[in-house]
Design a protein around this motif. Sequence first.
Motif, PDB file in Angstrom:
ATOM      1  N   LYS A  13     -20.708 -27.619  18.067  1.00 36.22           N
ATOM      2  CA  LYS A  13     -22.149 -27.619  17.785  1.00 36.22           C
ATOM      3  C   LYS A  13     -22.526 -26.417  16.928  1.00 36.22           C
ATOM      4  CE  LYS A  13     -23.730 -30.149  21.851  1.00 36.22           C
ATOM      5  NZ  LYS A  13     -24.467 -30.054  23.124  1.00 36.22           N
ATOM      6  N   LEU A  14     -21.955 -25.268  17.254  1.00 38.21           N
ATOM      7  CA  LEU A  14     -22.215 -24.066  16.476  1.00 38.21           C
ATOM      8  C   LEU A  14     -21.736 -24.254  15.043  1.00 38.21           C
ATOM      9  CD1 LEU A  14     -23.254 -21.161  16.518  1.00 38.21           C
ATOM     10  CD2 LEU A  14     -20.993 -20.438  17.272  1.00 38.21           C
ATOM     11  N   GLU A  15     -20.590 -24.885  14.899  1.00 38.05           N
ATOM     12  CA  GLU A  15     -20.054 -25.157  13.565  1.00 38.05           C
ATOM     13  C   GLU A  15     -20.997 -26.065  12.769  1.00 38.05           C
ATOM     14  OE1 GLU A  15     -15.735 -26.296  11.734  1.00 38.05           O
ATOM     15  OE2 GLU A  15     -16.416 -27.466  13.454  1.00 38.05           O
ATOM     16  N   GLU A  16     -21.578 -27.072  13.420  1.00 41.07           N
ATOM     17  CA  GLU A  16     -22.536 -27.956  12.755  1.00 41.07           C
ATOM     18  C   GLU A  16     -23.748 -27.166  12.272  1.00 41.07           C
ATOM     19  OE1 GLU A  16     -23.682 -31.206  15.314  1.00 41.07           O
ATOM     20  OE2 GLU A  16     -21.582 -31.765  15.665  1.00 41.07           O
ATOM     21  N   GLN A  17     -24.249 -26.274  13.125  1.00 43.46           N
ATOM     22  CA  GLN A  17     -25.419 -25.483  12.758  1.00 43.46           C
ATOM     23  C   GLN A  17     -25.111 -24.537  11.601  1.00 43.46           C
ATOM     24  OE1 GLN A  17     -26.303 -23.773  16.560  1.00 43.46           O
ATOM     25  NE2 GLN A  17     -27.516 -25.519  17.240  1.00 43.46           N
TER      26      GLN A  17
END
Length: 140
Positions: A67-71
């Motif tokens: 999720k952090l990577e997506e953000q």
Amino acid sequence: GCAYGFKLETLTKLENMKDAKSGSLMHHLAELVLQHTPAALTESEKWVAASAAGCISFQQILTDVSKLEEQVNRMKKELAKIKEKEENVGLDGVLESHKGYVTYPLYTRLTQFLAVAMPALDDAKQQVASTLKVISELTS
């Protein structure tokens, strides 16, 4: 037959097994450990960390890292749009079109952050994935 070991969960059941004169099997086991390997009793300090580690969900950590990577990727795309506009109309025009939402120092800091964060994020994702692989191999 001879027993060469036992599962740790068996220890919780030893307290219920009692002998008329010497107490529970757990007490007897503790006395044996104290007599033969007293250093093992100080190892319990490390068990607290092991117990806490047992509560960690590496699958959840991997999900959080994803999720952090997506953000971060969204941030990267937005900064790329700003950079493209900067090349076409100049940074002042870009900042004006964003109505003060982005300032040049913020744009610069975010760009510098991404240069450091992306490799660190990739590394974290790889470490969690390899940990999950090892756990999977150990439990199967």
